[in-house]
Design a protein around this motif. Structure first.
Motif, short mmCIF file in Angstrom:
data_model
loop_
_atom_site.label_atom_id
_atom_site.label_comp_id
_atom_site.label_asym_id
_atom_site.label_seq_id
_atom_site.Cartn_x
_atom_site.Cartn_y
_atom_site.Cartn_z
N GLY A 149 0.79 -1.23 0.00
CA GLY A 149 0.00 0.00 0.00
C GLY A 149 0.82 1.28 0.00
O GLY A 149 0.25 2.37 0.05
N PHE A 150 2.14 1.17 -0.06
CA PHE A 150 3.00 2.36 -0.06
C PHE A 150 3.39 2.74 -1.49
O PHE A 150 3.62 1.87 -2.34
CB PHE A 150 4.28 2.11 0.74
N HIS A 151 3.51 4.03 -1.71
CA HIS A 151 3.96 4.54 -3.01
C HIS A 151 5.03 5.60 -2.77
O HIS A 151 5.10 6.20 -1.68
CB HIS A 151 2.79 5.10 -3.80
N ALA A 152 5.88 5.81 -3.77
CA ALA A 152 7.06 6.66 -3.58
C ALA A 152 7.28 7.57 -4.77
O ALA A 152 6.88 7.26 -5.90
CB ALA A 152 8.29 5.79 -3.35
N LYS A 153 7.94 8.68 -4.51
CA LYS A 153 8.46 9.57 -5.55
C LYS A 153 9.91 9.89 -5.19
O LYS A 153 10.24 10.06 -4.01
CB LYS A 153 7.63 10.85 -5.65
N SER A 154 10.76 10.00 -6.24
CA SER A 154 12.20 10.15 -6.00
C SER A 154 12.82 11.19 -6.93
O SER A 154 12.41 11.34 -8.09
CB SER A 154 12.91 8.80 -6.20
N LEU A 192 7.77 8.38 5.16
CA LEU A 192 9.22 8.18 5.23
C LEU A 192 9.91 9.02 4.16
O LEU A 192 9.57 8.91 2.97
CB LEU A 192 9.55 6.70 5.03
N VAL A 193 10.85 9.84 4.58
CA VAL A 193 11.75 10.54 3.66
C VAL A 193 13.13 9.97 3.88
O VAL A 193 13.66 10.03 4.99
CB VAL A 193 11.76 12.06 3.93
N PHE A 194 13.70 9.35 2.84
CA PHE A 194 15.07 8.85 3.01
C PHE A 194 15.95 9.27 1.85
O PHE A 194 15.49 9.43 0.72
CB PHE A 194 15.09 7.33 3.23
N ILE A 209 10.39 10.09 -1.12
CA ILE A 209 9.31 10.25 -0.16
C ILE A 209 8.36 9.07 -0.36
O ILE A 209 7.92 8.80 -1.48
CB ILE A 209 8.55 11.58 -0.35
N VAL A 210 8.05 8.37 0.75
CA VAL A 210 7.21 7.16 0.68
C VAL A 210 6.05 7.34 1.65
O VAL A 210 6.26 7.73 2.81
CB VAL A 210 8.02 5.90 1.05
N ALA A 211 4.86 7.03 1.20
CA ALA A 211 3.69 7.17 2.07
C ALA A 211 2.54 6.32 1.53
O ALA A 211 2.50 5.98 0.35
CB ALA A 211 3.27 8.63 2.19
N LYS A 212 1.59 5.98 2.42
CA LYS A 212 0.35 5.31 1.99
C LYS A 212 -0.71 6.34 1.61
O LYS A 212 -1.48 6.12 0.67
CB LYS A 212 -0.18 4.41 3.12
N ASP A 213 -0.76 7.41 2.36
CA ASP A 213 -1.75 8.45 2.11
C ASP A 213 -1.43 9.16 0.79
O ASP A 213 -0.39 9.82 0.67
CB ASP A 213 -1.73 9.45 3.27
N PRO A 214 -2.29 9.04 -0.23
CA PRO A 214 -1.99 9.65 -1.53
C PRO A 214 -1.88 11.17 -1.47
O PRO A 214 -1.20 11.79 -2.29
CB PRO A 214 -3.16 9.21 -2.42
N ALA A 274 3.49 16.93 -6.18
CA ALA A 274 3.32 16.57 -7.59
C ALA A 274 4.05 17.55 -8.50
O ALA A 274 4.59 17.15 -9.54
CB ALA A 274 1.83 16.51 -7.93
N ASP A 275 4.07 18.83 -8.10
CA ASP A 275 4.73 19.82 -8.96
C ASP A 275 6.26 19.77 -8.87
O ASP A 275 6.95 20.55 -9.52
CB ASP A 275 4.23 21.24 -8.64
N TRP A 276 6.79 18.87 -8.05
CA TRP A 276 8.24 18.68 -8.02
C TRP A 276 8.72 17.85 -9.22
O TRP A 276 9.92 17.83 -9.53
CB TRP A 276 8.66 17.96 -6.73
N HIS A 277 7.77 17.12 -9.85
CA HIS A 277 8.08 16.30 -11.04
C HIS A 277 9.13 15.23 -10.74
O HIS A 277 9.97 14.93 -11.60
CB HIS A 277 8.54 17.20 -12.20
N TRP A 278 9.06 14.67 -9.56
CA TRP A 278 9.94 13.56 -9.22
C TRP A 278 9.47 12.28 -9.90
O TRP A 278 8.31 12.17 -10.34
CB TRP A 278 9.98 13.36 -7.71
N THR A 279 10.35 11.28 -9.96
CA THR A 279 10.06 9.99 -10.60
C THR A 279 9.24 9.11 -9.66
O THR A 279 9.50 9.06 -8.46
CB THR A 279 11.37 9.27 -10.94
#
Length: 600
Positions: A321-326, A524-526, A549-554, A561-566
Motif C-alpha cells: 500500500g505504499f507509493h514513492a516519488k524520487s 518516510l523521507v530517506f 518520499i514514501v507514504a500510503k496516504d496519496p 506533484a509539482d516537483w516532477h519527481w520519478t
C-alpha cells in the motif's frame, strides 16, 4: 737589617737540598683526561679517512648523493596535488623556483646561504606535505585540504582506520606516517644545503648554468612548449603557495560572511501553529543512508544490483500500500563528513566545511526537525547508531530524545566502522520508539541515521529474520564470515562491488522495516548524505544523492506533484536535481508552512 727601600748586599747563595727520588710505582697516578668525541665528529673523521683511502669511490658517491638531492628537490617543486595528475611528464619539467633559488644562493655569503638553504628545504617539505594532503582529500572527499579547518579531520581518519583495521595496525601506520613526514623535512633540508654548497664551490660553472636554465625556462614559458600536454616551464610550488594563501584568506572571510547568512531564515519567525500543518497526525520519519549516492544507481559496476533492489522493493512496498516519488539532491559534501550533508538538508544552508557547521550548530537557525518540535504537536526522537560520544547537536536538531550506539542494547560484533547492522538499529527503533504511542495525543517525528553502508564496506551484514534479531548476537557468524576490510580497501574493483552490496543491504533493511511496521500515517523521507569516495564513484562523479518520499496516504505525494519527481524508489537520470540546501524550504512550503522571515 737594611732600611726600607734599600737592596741588601748580595751574599753567598743558599744551599739547595736535592729532591728526593720518587718511586714511580709508588706515586699516585694522575687522572687521565677524557676527550669527548661527538658522533658527528667521529663520523666526519671516519669519512675523511675513507675518502683518502678510496678517492674514486668517494667522488662517485659524492656525485650520486648530489644528483639524488637535485632529483628530490626538483620532484618536490613540480609535484602535483592530485592523484589523477601524476605521471612522468609532470616530473620532466623545469621549476622556475629552482632557477631563482640558485641565483639567490650564488649571491649570498656562506652563513646566510646555509641558513636560507635549510629554511627553504623545510618550507619545501611543508609544501610537499600539503600537496600530499591535497591528494588524499581530493581522492576521498573530492576537495583540497583546508589549512585552517581540516586538521581535526585527521583524528577522524585515525578513528576510522582503527575501526576498520584494528588498533595495532593503526598505531603502526600513524607512527610510520609521522616518521616519514619527519624524514621528508630532514632530507629536503639536507638536500637544499648540499646543493647550495655545490653551487658555492663551483661558482663560475653554477652561474653559467643558472643563466642558461633561466633563458630556457623563459623561452619555454613564452612559447608555451609542452611535453604530453604538460608545460615544460613549471612554477608549481609558487602557484601552490598562492593557492594556499588565497584559500586561508577565503576561509577566514567566508566565516564572517556565513555568520550573517545563518542569521537569515525564511521560517525563523513562523509560529509553531503555522509549521507543517498538512503533516499533523502523521508518523514522520527522516532517514539518511550512509554514502548512498548517484553512482550506486548509475555506475555500471554497482548499478545493476542496486537498481534491481530498488525495483524489487518498490513493488513490495506497492503491494503493502505504499507509493514513492524520487529525485536528486546535490550534496554539500563528498566521500565523507556525513554531518555536513545531514545539517545542510535540515538547515536549508550550504554547510560545506567544519567552520560553517560549528557556526550553525551554535545558532538558533531552525532545522527541519526542529520545525516539528516547535509545533508542539510532535514528539521528536533520534536514533544514531554511529554516535559513540557526547552529541551536543541534539539541541539544534530539536530532538527530545536520542538513542546513541550504547543505548540500543547491541551485543553483537561491529562491522568495521559501523557499530551495528541497520536491520538491528531499525528493530530497536521499532521496539523502543515506534511501537509506543506518544503521550498527550501527539504524533511523532523521528530522525534515523543508518551506518551499514559506511566505508570500507567489509564485512557487510546480511538480512536475518526480524524475529531472530534478539540482542544482535546472531550477527557474530555473519561478521566472522565476511570480507577482511584490508582486502577490500586495497582493491578498487572489490571496493566498488562491496559498496553496491552495502547499499542494497541498507535499502532492503529500511524498506522491509517500512513494509513490516509502517502504518497508514507513516511518511518516510530517506536520502543519501553524500557520494562514496572517488576511488569508488570515480574522479569526475557528481555530488548528487537520491532522495525519496514514501507514504500510503496519496495526499502526501499529491502535495509534491509539482516537483516532477520519478515514481518509485529509483529516480530517473533526468529527474530534477536541487541543491541539498533547498530541500528544507521546499518541504516546509509543500506541506503548508507559512514563511515569516527573520532577517538577522
Amino acid at each position: 737589617m737594611p732600611e726600607p727601600g734599600l737592596a741588601s748586599e748580595p751574599g753567598p747563595a743558599p744551599a739547595v737540598a736535592p729532591a728526593p727520588e720518587v718511586d714511580p710505582a709508588a706515586a699516585p697516578a694522575e687522572p687521565a683526561r677524557r676527550s669527548v668525541r661527538w658522533p658527528w665528529k667521529v663520523w666526519s673523521a671516519w669519512a675523511g679517512r675513507w675518502r683518502e683511502r678510496h678517492p674514486a669511490g668517494a667522488r662517485a658517491l659524492s656525485v650520486t648523493v648530489t644528483v639524488l638531492a637535485a632529483v628530490l628537490v626538483v620532484a618536490a617543486l613540480v609535484m602535483p596535488n592530485s592523484v589523477v595528475h601524476l605521471g612522468p611528464a609532470k616530473f620532466l619539467r623545469i621549476p622556475g623556483e629552482a632557477v631563482v633559488g640558485a641565483a639567490v644562493m650564488l649571491a649570498l655569503p656562506r652563513r646566510p646561504r646555509v641558513v636560507l638553504a635549510a629554511v627553504s628545504g623545510v618550507a619545501l617539505g611543508a609544501m610537499t606535505l600539503l600537496n600530499a594532503l591535497d591528494m588524499g582529500f581530493n581522492q576521498y572527499l573530492g576537495r583540497s585540504f583546508n589549512l585552517v579547518l581540516d586538521w581535526s579531520l585527521l583524528t577522524d581518519a585515525e578513528s576510522y582506520l582503527e575501526d576498520s583495521l584494528g588498533r595495532t595496525t593503526t598505531l603502526a601506520a600513524v607512527a610510520g606516517v609521522i616518521a616519514l613526514v619527519l624524514l621528508l623535512f630532514v632530507v629536503l633540508a639536507l638536500s637544499t644545503v648540499r646543493l647550495s654548497n655545490v653551487l658555492a664551490r663551483h661558482t663560475g660553472t653554477a652561474t653559467r648554468g643558472t643563466l642558461i636554465a633561466g633563458v630556457v625556462w623563459i623561452t619555454c614559458s613564452s612559447l608555451g612548449l609542452q611535453v604530453s600536454g604538460v608545460p615544460l616551464a613549471s612554477e608549481r610550488t609558487a602557484t601552490a603557495l598562492k593557492v594556499q594563501a588565497r584559500r586561508v584568506s577565503d576561509t577566514l572571510r567566508d566565516e564572517a560572511e556565513f555568520r550573517k547568512v545563518a542569521r537569515v531564515d525564511a521560517f525563523g519567525n513562523t509560529p509553531g501553529s503555522q509549521l507543517v500543518p498538512d503533516l499533523r497526525g502523521k508518523d514522520m520519519i527522516f532517514t539518511f543512508i550512509e554514502s548512498y549516492g548517484r553512482s550506486a544507481i548509475e555506475d555500471p559496476i554497482m548499478a545493476p544490483g542496486v537498481d534491481r533492489t530498488l525495483d524489487v522493493r518498490t513493488k513490495a512496498l506497492a503491494a503493502a500500500g505504499f507509493h514513492a516519488k524520487s529525485g536528486w539532491l546535490t550534496s554539500a559534501t563528498y566521500g565523507g563528513s556525513s554531518w555536513l550533508g545531514h545539517s545542510t538538508t535540515m538547515s536549508g544552508l550550504w554547510i560545506s566545511n567544519q567552520q560553517r557547521y560549528r557556526t550553525v550548530m551554535a545558532s538558533d537557525h531552525m532545522s527541519l526537525t526542529e520545525a516539528f518540535e516547535r509545533t508542539g504537536a510532535f514528539d521528536t526522537v533520534g536514533v544514531m547508531p554511529g554516535v559513540q560520544k557526547g552529541w551536543p547537536e541534539q539541541k539544534w536538531y530539536g530532538l527530545g530524545k536520542v538513542y546513541n550506539a550504547f543505548q540500543l542494547g547491541y551485543k553483537g560484533p561491529k562491522f568495521s566502522w559501523s557499530t551495528m547492522p541497520d536491520q538491528y538499529a531499525l528493530q530497536q527503533y521499532q521496539e523502543r520508539v515506534h511501537s509506543k504511542r506518544p503521550a498527550g495525543g501527539k504524533s511523532r517525528m523521528s530522525l534515523l541515521i543508518l551506518t551499514s553502508s559506511h566505508q570500507p564496506w567489509a564485512p557487510i551484514p546480511k538480512m536475518v529474520g526480524w524475529d531472530r534479531l534478539g540482542d544482535g548476537s546472531v550477527f557474530k557468524g555473519i561478521e566472522a564470515a565476511g570480507n577482511d576490510p584490508a582486502d577490500v580497501i586495497a582493491d578498487t574493483t572489490k571496493s566498488r562491488e562491496e559498496y553496491g552490496k552495502s547499499v542494497q543491504y541498507s535499502v532492503t533493511a529500511l524498506t522491509e522495516w517500512l513494509e513490516r511496521y509502517g502504518t497508514e500515517d507513516t511518511v518516510l523521507v530517506f536520502l543519501g548524505d553524500h557520494q562514496p569516495i572517488a576511488r569508488v564513484s570515480g574522479n569526475h562523479a557528481s555530488r548528487d544523492v537520491p532522495v525519496s518520499i514514501v507514504a500510503k496516504d496519496p495526499r502526501v505525494l499529491d502535495k509534491v506533484a509539482d516537483w516532477h519527481w520519478t515514481d518509485g524508489l529509483r529516480p530517473a537520470h533526468d529527474a530534477p536535481v536541487w541543491k541539498m540546501s533547498s530541500f528544507r524550504d521546499r518541504f516546509l512550503t509543500a506541506y503548508g508552512s507559512t514563511p515569516h522571515p527573520r532577517k538577522g
